[in-house]
Design an enzyme around this catalytic site. Structure first.
Site, PDB file in Angstrom:
ATOM      1  N   ARG A  55      11.885  -5.695   4.939  1.00  0.00           N
ATOM      2  CA  ARG A  55      11.476  -3.904   4.940  1.00  0.00           C
ATOM      3  C   ARG A  55      12.568  -3.212   5.128  1.00  0.00           C
ATOM      4  NH1 ARG A  55       5.926  -2.066   5.079  1.00  0.00           N
ATOM      5  NH2 ARG A  55       5.828  -2.925   7.013  1.00  0.00           N
ATOM      6  N   LYS A 108       1.134  -1.270   0.143  1.00  0.00           N
ATOM      7  CA  LYS A 108      -0.105  -0.325   0.437  1.00  0.00           C
ATOM      8  C   LYS A 108       1.003   1.126  -0.077  1.00  0.00           C
ATOM      9  CE  LYS A 108      -1.932  -0.703   4.094  1.00  0.00           C
ATOM     10  NZ  LYS A 108      -1.261  -2.654   4.253  1.00  0.00           N
ATOM     11  N   ARG A 129      11.482  -1.587  10.689  1.00  0.00           N
ATOM     12  CA  ARG A 129       9.979  -1.081  11.565  1.00  0.00           C
ATOM     13  C   ARG A 129      10.125  -2.808  13.465  1.00  0.00           C
ATOM     14  NH1 ARG A 129       5.174  -0.147   8.225  1.00  0.00           N
ATOM     15  NH2 ARG A 129       3.938  -1.230   9.320  1.00  0.00           N
ATOM     16  N   ARG A 154      -0.828  -8.796  13.122  1.00  0.00           N
ATOM     17  CA  ARG A 154      -1.191  -8.169  12.686  1.00  0.00           C
ATOM     18  C   ARG A 154      -2.455  -8.151  11.264  1.00  0.00           C
ATOM     19  NH1 ARG A 154       4.145  -4.983  10.230  1.00  0.00           N
ATOM     20  NH2 ARG A 154       3.071  -4.144   9.168  1.00  0.00           N
ATOM     21  N   ARG A 203      -9.455   1.837   8.419  1.00  0.00           N
ATOM     22  CA  ARG A 203      -9.362   0.072   9.142  1.00  0.00           C
ATOM     23  C   ARG A 203     -10.060  -0.453   9.717  1.00  0.00           C
ATOM     24  NH1 ARG A 203      -3.173   0.932   8.780  1.00  0.00           N
ATOM     25  NH2 ARG A 203      -1.727  -1.089   9.017  1.00  0.00           N
TER      26      ARG A 203
HETATM   27  P1  AP5 Z   1       4.662  -1.671   1.927  1.00  0.00           P
HETATM   28  O1  AP5 Z   1       4.356  -0.641   0.520  1.00  0.00           O
HETATM   29  O2  AP5 Z   1       5.618  -1.288   3.333  1.00  0.00           O
HETATM   30  O3  AP5 Z   1       3.691  -1.758   2.481  1.00  0.00           O
HETATM   31  P2  AP5 Z   1       2.424  -1.793   3.119  1.00  0.00           P
HETATM   32  O4  AP5 Z   1       1.498  -2.464   2.841  1.00  0.00           O
HETATM   33  O5  AP5 Z   1       2.474  -0.201   3.067  1.00  0.00           O
HETATM   34  O6  AP5 Z   1       2.714  -2.112   5.019  1.00  0.00           O
HETATM   35  P3  AP5 Z   1       2.625  -1.784   6.348  1.00  0.00           P
HETATM   36  O7  AP5 Z   1       3.391  -2.724   7.147  1.00  0.00           O
HETATM   37  O8  AP5 Z   1       3.451  -0.637   6.388  1.00  0.00           O
HETATM   38  O9  AP5 Z   1       1.478  -1.841   6.496  1.00  0.00           O
HETATM   39  P4  AP5 Z   1      -0.031  -2.130   7.716  1.00  0.00           P
HETATM   40  O10 AP5 Z   1      -1.322  -1.260   7.546  1.00  0.00           O
HETATM   41  O11 AP5 Z   1       0.743  -2.822   8.340  1.00  0.00           O
HETATM   42  O12 AP5 Z   1       1.030  -0.682   8.264  1.00  0.00           O
HETATM   43  P5  AP5 Z   1       1.030   1.161   8.880  1.00  0.00           P
HETATM   44  O13 AP5 Z   1       2.384   1.854   8.961  1.00  0.00           O
HETATM   45  O14 AP5 Z   1      -0.118   1.512   8.451  1.00  0.00           O
HETATM   46  O15 AP5 Z   1       5.362  -2.722   1.335  1.00  0.00           O
HETATM   47  C1  AP5 Z   1       6.464  -3.766   1.867  1.00  0.00           C
HETATM   48  C2  AP5 Z   1       7.460  -4.449   1.670  1.00  0.00           C
HETATM   49  O16 AP5 Z   1       7.441  -5.245   0.621  1.00  0.00           O
HETATM   50  C3  AP5 Z   1       8.899  -3.606   1.101  1.00  0.00           C
HETATM   51  O17 AP5 Z   1      10.246  -3.872   1.689  1.00  0.00           O
HETATM   52  C4  AP5 Z   1       8.437  -3.177   0.321  1.00  0.00           C
HETATM   53  O18 AP5 Z   1       9.500  -2.611  -0.427  1.00  0.00           O
HETATM   54  C5  AP5 Z   1       8.356  -4.752  -0.257  1.00  0.00           C
HETATM   55  N1  AP5 Z   1       7.413  -4.235  -1.698  1.00  0.00           N
HETATM   56  C6  AP5 Z   1       6.532  -3.764  -1.721  1.00  0.00           C
HETATM   57  N2  AP5 Z   1       5.540  -3.681  -3.247  1.00  0.00           N
HETATM   58  C7  AP5 Z   1       5.997  -5.460  -3.852  1.00  0.00           C
HETATM   59  C8  AP5 Z   1       6.438  -5.554  -4.570  1.00  0.00           C
HETATM   60  N3  AP5 Z   1       5.620  -5.674  -5.758  1.00  0.00           N
HETATM   61  N4  AP5 Z   1       6.888  -6.600  -4.900  1.00  0.00           N
HETATM   62  C9  AP5 Z   1       7.352  -7.056  -4.146  1.00  0.00           C
HETATM   63  N5  AP5 Z   1       7.825  -6.737  -2.554  1.00  0.00           N
HETATM   64  C10 AP5 Z   1       7.206  -5.210  -2.627  1.00  0.00           C
HETATM   65  O19 AP5 Z   1       0.186   0.335  10.329  1.00  0.00           O
HETATM   66  C11 AP5 Z   1       1.136   0.019  11.482  1.00  0.00           C
HETATM   67  C12 AP5 Z   1       0.144   0.253  12.255  1.00  0.00           C
HETATM   68  O20 AP5 Z   1       0.074   1.592  12.723  1.00  0.00           O
HETATM   69  C13 AP5 Z   1      -0.870  -0.472  12.635  1.00  0.00           C
HETATM   70  O21 AP5 Z   1      -0.749  -2.028  12.704  1.00  0.00           O
HETATM   71  C14 AP5 Z   1      -2.008  -0.209  13.596  1.00  0.00           C
HETATM   72  O22 AP5 Z   1      -1.283  -0.684  15.147  1.00  0.00           O
HETATM   73  C15 AP5 Z   1      -1.729   1.891  13.795  1.00  0.00           C
HETATM   74  N6  AP5 Z   1      -2.564   2.113  12.636  1.00  0.00           N
HETATM   75  C16 AP5 Z   1      -2.401   2.963  11.674  1.00  0.00           C
HETATM   76  N7  AP5 Z   1      -3.044   3.242  10.810  1.00  0.00           N
HETATM   77  C17 AP5 Z   1      -4.253   2.856  11.447  1.00  0.00           C
HETATM   78  C18 AP5 Z   1      -5.569   3.153  11.773  1.00  0.00           C
HETATM   79  N8  AP5 Z   1      -6.309   3.616  10.627  1.00  0.00           N
HETATM   80  N9  AP5 Z   1      -6.567   2.568  12.653  1.00  0.00           N
HETATM   81  C19 AP5 Z   1      -5.642   1.867  13.781  1.00  0.00           C
HETATM   82  N10 AP5 Z   1      -5.021   1.584  13.489  1.00  0.00           N
HETATM   83  C20 AP5 Z   1      -3.720   2.023  13.090  1.00  0.00           C
HETATM   84 MG    MG Z   2       3.006   0.764   5.315  1.00  0.00          MG
END
Ligand code: AP5
Ligand code: MG
Length: 214
Positions: A127, A13, A160, A171, A88
């Protein structure tokens, strides 16, 4: 253009949202990045959010919704934005709907980046993220030019805290229970678009551009 990115943790994402933001000239708004910046700066919000994030749980809606609505009310969001990590939960999606409806607006696209769980754990362990500018890399698939250093700003890269395998499993569980229902929610609104996130990063982006238009 108001876009929501849906998908499991690690689906890509953030990677795709940054590319969309650059191509279409709209801000990338990531609640995860906002929380991580607060943790880095030692704010009260950061301290509260960290306990949930480190356990792989969602941060409570009471800490999340107003923060996001304030952010998208800022001037730079006037022509649209790409939301990454919000909504979410169904209540978050409903709050967003209500806030937008009050201004006569609605979400244009909810893009679901589909990647099976079996691919995810492997992606997360590789990552590396820049806490200064938010850029993301993968040690095998998308490596930085110089190991451990951000291409864009020269800061050090980190693994991270929530990318440990046991936290990733949690997660994923939380994702399936609380976030996956949003696919149905946006499908019913007629704005859901699906892309195959298992492809190489640029191929995923090409599919997204086909949806959004060049
Ligand atoms: P990446 O692009 O980093 O993936 P992502 O979908 O952004 O994954 P996240 O881990 O950031 O998602 P998340 O939803 O768990 O975390 P968030 O920060 O939102 O890609 C992942 C890896 O794959 C990278 O190394 C990348 O380089 C690689 N990659 C990408 N595309 C690729 C491809 N096509 N092929 C191969 N490799 C590839 O949230 C973190 C925490 O914050 C949550 O757990 C929660 O506690 C809190 N939080 C955030 N938002 C909320 C909310 N709205 N409500 C409640 N809690 C929240
Ligand atoms: Mg992300």
């Amino acid at each position: 253009m108001k876009i929501i990115m849906l998908g499991a943790p690690g689906a890509g994402k953030g990677t795709q949202a940054k590319m969309i933001a650059a191509k279409y000239g709209i801000p990338h708004v990531s609640t995860g990045d906002i929380f991580r910046a607060n943790i880095k700066n030692g704010t009260e919000l950061g301290k509260k959010a960290k306990t949930y994030m480190d356990a792989g749980q969602l941060v409570p809606d009471s800490l999340t919704v107003d923060l996001l609505i304030d952010r998208i009310s800022q001037d730079d969001c006037a022509n649209g934005y790409v939301l990454d990590g919000f909504p979410r939960t169904i209540p978050q999606a409903q709050c967003l709907e209500d806030a937008l409806a009050a201004r006569g607006e609605s979400v244009d696209y909810a893009i679901n980046v589909e990647v099976p769980d079996s691919n995810i754990v492997n992606r997360m362990g590789g990552r590396r993220a820049c806490v200064t500018c938010g850029a993301t890399y993968h040690i095998v698939h998308i490596p930085p030019k110089k190991e451990g250093i951000c291409d864009k700003c020269g800061s050090g890269l980190i693994l991270r805290d929530d990318d440990k395998p046991e936290t990733v499993q949690n997660r994923l569980k939380v994702y399936h229970e609380q976030t996956q229902p949003l696919i149905d929610f946006y499908s019913k609104k007629g704005v859901l678009k699906e892309v195959d996130g298992t492809q190489e990063m640029n191929a995923v982006f090409e599919d997204i551009v086909k949806i959004l238009g060049a």
